[in-house]
Design an enzyme around this catalytic site. Sequence first.
Site, PDB file in Angstrom:
ATOM      1  N   GLY A 104      10.851 -13.378  -1.948  1.00 51.50           N
ATOM      2  CA  GLY A 104      11.370 -12.976  -3.255  1.00 51.50           C
ATOM      3  C   GLY A 104      11.709 -11.499  -3.301  1.00 51.50           C
ATOM      4  O   GLY A 104      12.548 -11.073  -4.104  1.00 51.50           O
ATOM      5  N   GLU A 107      15.128 -11.363  -2.013  1.00 55.34           N
ATOM      6  CA  GLU A 107      16.003 -11.994  -3.020  1.00 55.34           C
ATOM      7  C   GLU A 107      16.251 -11.037  -4.183  1.00 55.34           C
ATOM      8  O   GLU A 107      17.357 -10.942  -4.702  1.00 55.34           O
ATOM      9  CB  GLU A 107      15.376 -13.302  -3.496  1.00 55.34           C
ATOM     10  CG  GLU A 107      15.392 -14.375  -2.404  1.00 55.34           C
ATOM     11  CD  GLU A 107      14.672 -15.630  -2.819  1.00 55.34           C
ATOM     12  OE1 GLU A 107      13.495 -15.554  -3.222  1.00 55.34           O
ATOM     13  OE2 GLU A 107      15.281 -16.715  -2.735  1.00 55.34           O
TER      14      GLU A 107
HETATM   15  N1  T1G Z   1       1.246 -13.041  -2.340  1.00 60.36           N
HETATM   16  C1  T1G Z   1      -0.069 -12.806  -2.575  1.00 60.36           C
HETATM   17  N2  T1G Z   1      -0.876 -12.107  -1.735  1.00 60.36           N
HETATM   18  C2  T1G Z   1      -0.304 -11.626  -0.610  1.00 60.36           C
HETATM   19  C3  T1G Z   1       1.067 -11.851  -0.299  1.00 60.36           C
HETATM   20  C4  T1G Z   1       1.846 -12.584  -1.228  1.00 60.36           C
HETATM   21  N3  T1G Z   1       3.145 -12.798  -1.036  1.00 60.36           N
HETATM   22  N4  T1G Z   1       1.316 -11.245   0.901  1.00 60.36           N
HETATM   23  C5  T1G Z   1       0.166 -10.678   1.295  1.00 60.36           C
HETATM   24  N5  T1G Z   1      -0.810 -10.905   0.409  1.00 60.36           N
HETATM   25  C6  T1G Z   1      -2.200 -10.425   0.470  1.00 60.36           C
HETATM   26  C7  T1G Z   1      -2.937 -10.978   1.677  1.00 60.36           C
HETATM   27  O1  T1G Z   1      -3.487 -12.243   1.370  1.00 60.36           O
HETATM   28  C8  T1G Z   1      -3.984  -9.916   1.885  1.00 60.36           C
HETATM   29  O2  T1G Z   1      -4.991 -10.122   0.889  1.00 60.36           O
HETATM   30  C9  T1G Z   1      -3.259  -8.616   1.501  1.00 60.36           C
HETATM   31  O3  T1G Z   1      -2.157  -9.022   0.673  1.00 60.36           O
HETATM   32  C10 T1G Z   1      -2.738  -7.865   2.692  1.00 60.36           C
HETATM   33  O4  T1G Z   1      -1.939  -8.813   3.418  1.00 60.36           O
HETATM   34  C11 T1G Z   1      10.454 -16.959  -4.566  1.00 60.36           C
HETATM   35  C12 T1G Z   1       8.760 -18.362  -3.127  1.00 60.36           C
HETATM   36  C13 T1G Z   1       3.574  -8.356   3.643  1.00 60.36           C
HETATM   37  C14 T1G Z   1       3.804  -8.432   6.143  1.00 60.36           C
HETATM   38  O5  T1G Z   1       5.487 -14.877   2.864  1.00 60.36           O
HETATM   39  O6  T1G Z   1       3.779 -11.445   5.546  1.00 60.36           O
HETATM   40  O7  T1G Z   1       8.618 -15.115  -2.078  1.00 60.36           O
HETATM   41  O8  T1G Z   1      -6.908 -10.552   2.476  1.00 60.36           O
HETATM   42  O9  T1G Z   1      -3.385  -8.745   5.470  1.00 60.36           O
HETATM   43  O10 T1G Z   1      -0.931  -7.338   7.740  1.00 60.36           O
HETATM   44  O11 T1G Z   1      11.714 -17.372  -2.634  1.00 60.36           O
HETATM   45  O12 T1G Z   1       1.099  -9.844   4.020  1.00 60.36           O
HETATM   46  O13 T1G Z   1      -6.505  -8.263   1.526  1.00 60.36           O
HETATM   47  O14 T1G Z   1      -7.327 -10.151   0.028  1.00 60.36           O
HETATM   48  O15 T1G Z   1      -1.075  -9.794   5.523  1.00 60.36           O
HETATM   49  O16 T1G Z   1      -0.106  -5.421   6.238  1.00 60.36           O
HETATM   50  C15 T1G Z   1       7.169 -14.849   0.701  1.00 60.36           C
HETATM   51  C16 T1G Z   1       3.576 -12.818   3.128  1.00 60.36           C
HETATM   52  C17 T1G Z   1       6.334 -15.414  -0.396  1.00 60.36           C
HETATM   53  C18 T1G Z   1       5.044 -12.548   2.821  1.00 60.36           C
HETATM   54  C19 T1G Z   1       1.791  -7.411   5.075  1.00 60.36           C
HETATM   55  N6  T1G Z   1       6.533 -13.693   1.282  1.00 60.36           N
HETATM   56  N7  T1G Z   1       2.882 -11.602   3.464  1.00 60.36           N
HETATM   57  O17 T1G Z   1       1.002  -7.672   6.213  1.00 60.36           O
HETATM   58  O18 T1G Z   1      -1.338  -7.291   5.262  1.00 60.36           O
HETATM   59  S1  T1G Z   1       7.053 -16.877  -1.100  1.00 60.36           S
HETATM   60  C20 T1G Z   1       5.688 -13.818   2.336  1.00 60.36           C
HETATM   61  C21 T1G Z   1       3.015 -11.051   4.710  1.00 60.36           C
HETATM   62  C22 T1G Z   1       8.427 -16.281  -1.892  1.00 60.36           C
HETATM   63  C23 T1G Z   1      10.552 -16.728  -3.083  1.00 60.36           C
HETATM   64  C24 T1G Z   1       9.404 -17.326  -2.334  1.00 60.36           C
HETATM   65  C25 T1G Z   1       2.124  -9.874   4.977  1.00 60.36           C
HETATM   66  C26 T1G Z   1       2.855  -8.511   4.952  1.00 60.36           C
HETATM   67  P1  T1G Z   1      -6.536  -9.746   1.265  1.00 60.36           P
HETATM   68  P2  T1G Z   1      -1.977  -8.737   5.016  1.00 60.36           P
HETATM   69  P3  T1G Z   1      -0.369  -6.866   6.453  1.00 60.36           P
END
Ligand code: T1G
Length: 696
Positions: A104, A107
């Site tokens: 997102g 997006e």
């Molecule tokens: N939502 C909620 N929490 C998230 C999150 C997210 N998108 N991404 C990370 N966290 C939390 C994670 O659980 C951890 O929590 C902390 O942040 C640090 O993350 C509408 C529907 C950005 C590359 O898939 O790839 O958008 O353990 O340990 O190594 O079309 O996080 O500390 O409590 O991974 O520095 C699409 C997922 C969502 C990105 C950073 N986005 N995140 O990596 O830290 S769906 C993703 C990552 C969407 C739209 C659709 C990685 C990072 P805690 P981390 P990091």
Amino acid sequence: MSDIVSVRREGDVAVVTIDNPPVNALSLRMRQPLYAALEALGTDDGVKAIVIACAGATFVAGADITEFGTSKALERPNLPDLCTLLEDTAKPVVAAIHGTALGGGLELALACHFRVAVPSARLGLPEVKLGLLPGSGGTARLPRVVGPEKALKMIVSGNPIGAAEALKSELVDAIAEGDLVADAVKFAAAKAAEGKPLVRIRDRDEKLAPVRENTQGFEGLIAEVTRKARGLEAPIAAAAAVRNAIEMPFDAALKAERDSFIHLVQGDQSRAQRHLFFAEREATKVAGVGKDVQPRPVKRTGVIGAGTMGGGIAMSLANGGIPVTILEMTDEALERGLGTISKNYSVSVDRGSISAEERDARLGRINGTTDYADLADCDLVIEAVFEEMPIKKEVFGKLDAIAKPGAVLATNTSYLDVNEIAAATSRPADVIGMHFFSPANVMRLLEIVRGEKTAPDVIATALDAGRRMKKVPVVVGVCHGFVGNRMLSSRSAELESLLLEGATPEEIDKAFLDFGWPMGPFQMGDLAGLDIGWRTRKSLGKTAVIGDALCEMGRFGQKTGKGFYLYEDGSRKPKPDPEVNKLIEDKARELGVNRRTIPAEEIIERTLYPMVNEGAKILEEKIAQRPSDIDIVWTNGYGFPIGKGGPMFWADLEGLPKVVERLEHWHGKTGNDVFKPAASLKQLAATGGSFSARPA
Ligand code: T1G
């Protein structure tokens, strides 16, 4: 403004800053003030342009995954509302991107008129890794910017691209060499001063038209996606959505995308993959190893043994930027090991997965020796010699004598007792298991085996080294086979009976493939080599009617051209062998076993339910900290289908009462104790509990 969204003026450019730690996810509490700010700025004549930037480590990293399945995810203003507001804003809106613009977040940036990024920024649509497709215009806008074929590859792989590639693909309009926000403000002001009409990405067609004229290349990519999907819905849905971008009017494609997203987000596959996303992060939270426990610095490492595992481990360390000295007993064995490492890197260069410069940099971090003294200044030494306790103890005795104080001494053993190995040294607190999975330079799973005496900072050191090697570390306790291989034994326990009772190797493997495994147990055995299990059984005084017979015939699998299957002319493609099926029938007759047709459902119940049962016992014995750790082990080390979330999450999907009932059924029929339900499993089933709801 709220503290999550703030606005400041830089001349007649408004800078909107989002500050929603830890990753600026598009939570409802962020969407509301952001929408209000953008709406106000859009109608403020004193504002000539808008910049959207983020505080903290990264630009918006996507929707807030924790909101999925709750009303917050759909509560307005939702992300589509924000995108519509942005692209209809009658003044230049510039996204200032650092860190990652993912899902997102990208997006949102695509709904802006322009994008400026720092050189280290990464941009991508990783939704497919969560069992989703981009749900707010990503499949309709990205193809209009970078072209349908590149968009399809980005969306179906879920892998981000760097800023330079994004600039070349026109996904970003400029790279900020100085201060990101200052550069973005300057860029926005210049666009405002130009006064050119603002082009909305939704109105662009120049990159779609050529593919609409000739769909052959694009359709070829879609066919490949379909072939590789292996039962996963999201990649196929994502590919269809990109095709819609080409064939449908924008709004129709957007609606179809949204409908597909709503369908997927409510499905089991996405729930399973979101479970794994959080489980992987949860696994690094280890009892007794809090954030206050600092890892020991690891600047120099050693690996003992330059065989398949040792070589792979040395490559993993070098790939993580860590210098490594690999030790063998003879120059000849050392040269052979280093030669294999060099060949493996060259294959990666030929495949285009790394550059020649990167290969040379990694090779430059690896040197070889036959002298233990050369490991004396290592901060971490990983042993990868023969899986026999006397040899392990001898190696650790030598290590104990030469390694510097504070060095972490790790064993790559797959099964053996880490406490016994630690006792062969004067420093058991510094000894730990680091169990890699073959091929060690490819498989991401790393089982970190904590011994009774292993110090907390030694565990922290192994976790940190795992992260640097881009592994998925899971901390487990000491027992035969730890978590993965112990459950693998349970999964295999009934295979010979199934063969004798009437299922052919190919029927059993097909049941596994249809379940979503990358290959079945017999294909896997032929690949790994049947002689390995044969040697282990002999050392334990065990037998396997069919497996032993095949090995006595010299049929070790792919390496001998014959195993459970035939491999003709060096092909790796398994062909059913009538000779094997006759051998099985003859053995069954000798043993008086009545054969019958065995349905796939029975094959799955008699192999995977014992795995779940063993997992429950592992949790009872605290060998694993939580059920989700077991799911991480199996999805990252053995190819358990991610769309099913791992064995424990899948058991919840099956329903624990059904699992217990079938375990009891097969226990009664076969008498095999792998089916005797664990007390904790029966308790969960009886009380309507589940593994995924189970407190850690
Ligand atoms: N939502 C909620 N929490 C998230 C999150 C997210 N998108 N991404 C990370 N966290 C939390 C994670 O659980 C951890 O929590 C902390 O942040 C640090 O993350 C509408 C529907 C950005 C590359 O898939 O790839 O958008 O353990 O340990 O190594 O079309 O996080 O500390 O409590 O991974 O520095 C699409 C997922 C969502 C990105 C950073 N986005 N995140 O990596 O830290 S769906 C993703 C990552 C969407 C739209 C659709 C990685 C990072 P805690 P981390 P990091």
